[in-house]
Design a protein around this motif. Structure first.
Motif, PDB file in Angstrom:
ATOM      1  N   LEU A 237     -37.863 -15.178  74.949  1.00  0.00           N
ATOM      2  CA  LEU A 237     -39.319 -15.058  75.152  1.00  0.00           C
ATOM      3  C   LEU A 237     -40.058 -16.308  74.671  1.00  0.00           C
ATOM      4  N   ILE A 238     -39.358 -17.141  73.884  1.00  0.00           N
ATOM      5  CA  ILE A 238     -40.004 -18.313  73.285  1.00  0.00           C
ATOM      6  C   ILE A 238     -39.582 -19.560  74.062  1.00  0.00           C
ATOM      7  N   PRO A 239     -40.534 -20.227  74.722  1.00  0.00           N
ATOM      8  CA  PRO A 239     -40.154 -21.384  75.531  1.00  0.00           C
ATOM      9  C   PRO A 239     -39.483 -22.460  74.678  1.00  0.00           C
ATOM     10  N   HIS A 240     -38.365 -22.984  75.170  1.00  0.00           N
ATOM     11  CA  HIS A 240     -37.656 -24.115  74.539  1.00  0.00           C
ATOM     12  C   HIS A 240     -37.123 -23.783  73.137  1.00  0.00           C
ATOM     13  N   PHE A 241     -36.774 -22.529  72.910  1.00  0.00           N
ATOM     14  CA  PHE A 241     -36.280 -22.143  71.580  1.00  0.00           C
ATOM     15  C   PHE A 241     -35.029 -22.955  71.187  1.00  0.00           C
ATOM     16  N   ASP A 242     -34.063 -23.034  72.089  1.00  0.00           N
ATOM     17  CA  ASP A 242     -32.806 -23.722  71.741  1.00  0.00           C
ATOM     18  C   ASP A 242     -33.043 -25.212  71.460  1.00  0.00           C
ATOM     19  N   GLU A 243     -33.921 -25.812  72.268  1.00  0.00           N
ATOM     20  CA  GLU A 243     -34.208 -27.241  72.065  1.00  0.00           C
ATOM     21  C   GLU A 243     -34.910 -27.443  70.711  1.00  0.00           C
ATOM     22  N   MET A 244     -35.825 -26.524  70.372  1.00  0.00           N
ATOM     23  CA  MET A 244     -36.517 -26.658  69.079  1.00  0.00           C
ATOM     24  C   MET A 244     -35.520 -26.530  67.923  1.00  0.00           C
ATOM     25  N   ARG A 245     -34.576 -25.574  68.080  1.00  0.00           N
ATOM     26  CA  ARG A 245     -33.579 -25.407  67.013  1.00  0.00           C
ATOM     27  C   ARG A 245     -32.753 -26.675  66.859  1.00  0.00           C
ATOM     28  N   ASP A 246     -32.322 -27.256  67.968  1.00  0.00           N
ATOM     29  CA  ASP A 246     -31.509 -28.480  67.880  1.00  0.00           C
ATOM     30  C   ASP A 246     -32.283 -29.594  67.174  1.00  0.00           C
ATOM     31  N   LEU A 247     -33.556 -29.739  67.541  1.00  0.00           N
ATOM     32  CA  LEU A 247     -34.374 -30.800  66.923  1.00  0.00           C
ATOM     33  C   LEU A 247     -34.568 -30.538  65.426  1.00  0.00           C
ATOM     34  N   ALA A 248     -34.748 -29.260  65.076  1.00  0.00           N
ATOM     35  CA  ALA A 248     -34.960 -28.918  63.659  1.00  0.00           C
ATOM     36  C   ALA A 248     -33.728 -29.300  62.839  1.00  0.00           C
ATOM     37  N   PHE A 249     -32.546 -28.936  63.348  1.00  0.00           N
ATOM     38  CA  PHE A 249     -31.336 -29.273  62.582  1.00  0.00           C
ATOM     39  C   PHE A 249     -31.116 -30.789  62.540  1.00  0.00           C
ATOM     40  N   LYS A 250     -31.519 -31.470  63.595  1.00  0.00           N
ATOM     41  CA  LYS A 250     -31.424 -32.940  63.591  1.00  0.00           C
ATOM     42  C   LYS A 250     -32.312 -33.516  62.494  1.00  0.00           C
ATOM     43  N   ALA A 251     -33.439 -32.851  62.223  1.00  0.00           N
ATOM     44  CA  ALA A 251     -34.355 -33.325  61.177  1.00  0.00           C
ATOM     45  C   ALA A 251     -33.828 -32.982  59.775  1.00  0.00           C
ATOM     46  N   GLY A 252     -32.744 -32.204  59.714  1.00  0.00           N
ATOM     47  CA  GLY A 252     -32.116 -31.954  58.417  1.00  0.00           C
ATOM     48  C   GLY A 252     -32.475 -30.637  57.752  1.00  0.00           C
ATOM     49  N   VAL A 253     -33.045 -29.680  58.518  1.00  0.00           N
ATOM     50  CA  VAL A 253     -33.425 -28.406  57.880  1.00  0.00           C
ATOM     51  C   VAL A 253     -32.173 -27.596  57.520  1.00  0.00           C
ATOM     52  N   THR A 254     -32.371 -26.646  56.621  1.00  0.00           N
ATOM     53  CA  THR A 254     -31.275 -25.780  56.170  1.00  0.00           C
ATOM     54  C   THR A 254     -31.060 -24.620  57.137  1.00  0.00           C
ATOM     55  N   SER A 255     -32.164 -24.080  57.651  1.00  0.00           N
ATOM     56  CA  SER A 255     -32.063 -22.932  58.555  1.00  0.00           C
ATOM     57  C   SER A 255     -33.254 -22.962  59.489  1.00  0.00           C
ATOM     58  N   PHE A 256     -33.106 -22.269  60.623  1.00  0.00           N
ATOM     59  CA  PHE A 256     -34.164 -22.250  61.631  1.00  0.00           C
ATOM     60  C   PHE A 256     -34.157 -20.876  62.284  1.00  0.00           C
ATOM     61  N   GLY A 257     -35.330 -20.333  62.589  1.00  0.00           N
ATOM     62  CA  GLY A 257     -35.329 -19.035  63.262  1.00  0.00           C
ATOM     63  C   GLY A 257     -36.716 -18.631  63.722  1.00  0.00           C
ATOM     64  N   ILE A 258     -36.813 -17.362  64.152  1.00  0.00           N
ATOM     65  CA  ILE A 258     -38.076 -16.814  64.646  1.00  0.00           C
ATOM     66  C   ILE A 258     -38.815 -16.185  63.475  1.00  0.00           C
ATOM     67  N   SER A 259     -40.101 -16.501  63.368  1.00  0.00           N
ATOM     68  CA  SER A 259     -40.917 -15.879  62.326  1.00  0.00           C
ATOM     69  C   SER A 259     -41.377 -14.511  62.834  1.00  0.00           C
ATOM     70  N   GLY A 260     -40.916 -13.450  62.180  1.00  0.00           N
ATOM     71  CA  GLY A 260     -41.263 -12.094  62.623  1.00  0.00           C
ATOM     72  C   GLY A 260     -40.845 -11.900  64.069  1.00  0.00           C
ATOM     73  N   SER A 261     -41.795 -11.448  64.881  1.00  0.00           N
ATOM     74  CA  SER A 261     -41.458 -11.180  66.277  1.00  0.00           C
ATOM     75  C   SER A 261     -41.772 -12.377  67.178  1.00  0.00           C
ATOM     76  N   GLY A 262     -42.122 -13.544  66.582  1.00  0.00           N
ATOM     77  CA  GLY A 262     -42.377 -14.752  67.357  1.00  0.00           C
ATOM     78  C   GLY A 262     -43.781 -14.736  67.949  1.00  0.00           C
ATOM     79  N   PRO A 263     -44.162 -15.808  68.634  1.00  0.00           N
ATOM     80  CA  PRO A 263     -43.390 -16.979  69.035  1.00  0.00           C
ATOM     81  C   PRO A 263     -43.274 -18.059  67.964  1.00  0.00           C
ATOM     82  N   THR A 264     -43.913 -17.858  66.801  1.00  0.00           N
ATOM     83  CA  THR A 264     -43.796 -18.871  65.749  1.00  0.00           C
ATOM     84  C   THR A 264     -42.338 -19.009  65.338  1.00  0.00           C
ATOM     85  N   VAL A 265     -41.926 -20.260  65.131  1.00  0.00           N
ATOM     86  CA  VAL A 265     -40.592 -20.508  64.592  1.00  0.00           C
ATOM     87  C   VAL A 265     -40.757 -21.135  63.207  1.00  0.00           C
ATOM     88  N   PHE A 266     -39.728 -21.006  62.394  1.00  0.00           N
ATOM     89  CA  PHE A 266     -39.844 -21.530  61.032  1.00  0.00           C
ATOM     90  C   PHE A 266     -38.514 -22.145  60.623  1.00  0.00           C
TER      91      PHE A 266
END
Ligand code: HSE
Length: 308
Positions: A237-266
């Motif tokens: 339901l969240i546009p470009h979720f997988d791409e955002m996750r890849d970019l987040a891990f590239k930036a060095g984050v520890t974890s990435f996911g959906i905040s509550g029911s979305g669309p916010t990611v954290f």
């Protein structure tokens, strides 16, 4: 006429592996609710700002109003209450917007009445208020918004609420793409039953995260913050979720996911630098896709709701 105002912060629920049982409060944004007595004997919502005209003025149908009605009934309070709601965060964002209004309402009313209840005793009223919007009684937004910190609800009947430790250098990045997802709808798409394999994976992850938080063990935190129950159904339901996750891990984050029911990611990061890098990277990426977003970096808000 005496008026009391409370602020309740936004929250990130689930934290991936704790569907309906984990959440944390962030510093801002949040909602303000003001209450005062009136002489009609009836409670009423007299003002709502920041909602673009979308929230109901009918007291029982409004998260703040319902929480106040239930609390007055419980305390035998016969005086009418005038309620003013000032929303400072978007709807359908997955940041606990309805929860923040319900929490600010019960904290403000408690202040007006001379603090007859503890914060823990206010929780069921805030939950009942929030349920008006989400369609379910859960405390993973109202718990942290009210109490502050990372909150684990290890039981609902009876309520068993625990505040977990957070590493001092933990930063949370929050990105809200300009898309709306209503919690009730995001709950309806989830399966009613889960497999034994998924249950084992999720419970192991939840236990691993709790241990990681107690020991400030970022490797364990990262390994554990994986959601096999809700994310597979909600991520599409969240546009470009997988791409955002890849970019987040590239930036060095520890974890990435959906905040509550979305669309916010954290994301969780060790230190502010990676947290800010992740935000910038997602902001630019989303803009390139023609999607604007709101972003912020926060530490865990350990105070929760406060009187202003
Ligand atoms: N735990 C709830 C859900 C939180 O994921 O549906 C809603 O913000």
């Amino acid at each position: 006429m005496k008026m009391v105002t409370a602020f309740a912060p936004a929250s990130v629920a689930n934290l991936n592996c704790g569907f309906d049982v984990l959440g944390l409060a962030i510093e801002a944004p949040g909602d303000n609710v003001s209450v005062s007595f009136n002489d009609t004997g009836l409670s009423r919502i007299v003002e709502i700002t920041g909602d673009e005209g979308r929230l109901p003025y009918e007291v029982a149908a409004n998260t703040a109003g319902k929480a106040i009605l239930d609390m007055c009934r419980h305390l035998g309070e016969k005086r009418g209450i005038d309620i003013r709601i000032h929303k400072n965060m978007p709807f359908g964002s997955g940041l606990g917007s309805s929860a923040a209004s319900a929490v600010a309402a019960v904290v403000a009313l408690n202040g007006l009445l001379g603090s007859p209840l503890s914060k823990m005793e206010l929780l069921p009223f805030a939950m009942a208020g929030e349920a008006v919007a989400s369609g379910a009684l859960h405390a993973d937004n109202v718990g942290p918004s009210l109490l502050g910190g990372i909150v684990l609800i290890s039981g609902y009947q009876p309520l068993d609420v625990n505040v977990l430790p957070a590493p001092d250098d933990l930063y949370i990045s929050v990105v809200k793409p300009d898309v709306e997802i209503l919690t009730q709808e995001a709950r309806n798409i989830l399966p009613k039953e889960v497999s034994m394999k998924a249950a084992i994976k999720q419970s192991g992850n939840l236990a691993g995260l709790v241990r990681g938080l107690y020991e400030s063990d970022y490797a364990a935190i990262g390994r554990s913050m994986i959601d096999v129950l809700a994310e597979p159904y909600r991520a599409p339901l969240i546009p470009h979720f997988d791409e955002m996750r890849d970019l987040a891990f590239k930036a060095g984050v520890t974890s990435f996911g959906i905040s509550g029911s979305g669309p916010t990611v954290f994301a969780f990061s060790k230190g502010e630098e990676k947290a800010s890098l992740m935000l910038e990277s997602l902001r630019e990426y989303l803009l390139a896709q023609g999607i604007s977003s709101i972003q912020f970096v926060s530490k865990v808000n350990t105070k929760g709701a406060v009187l202003c």
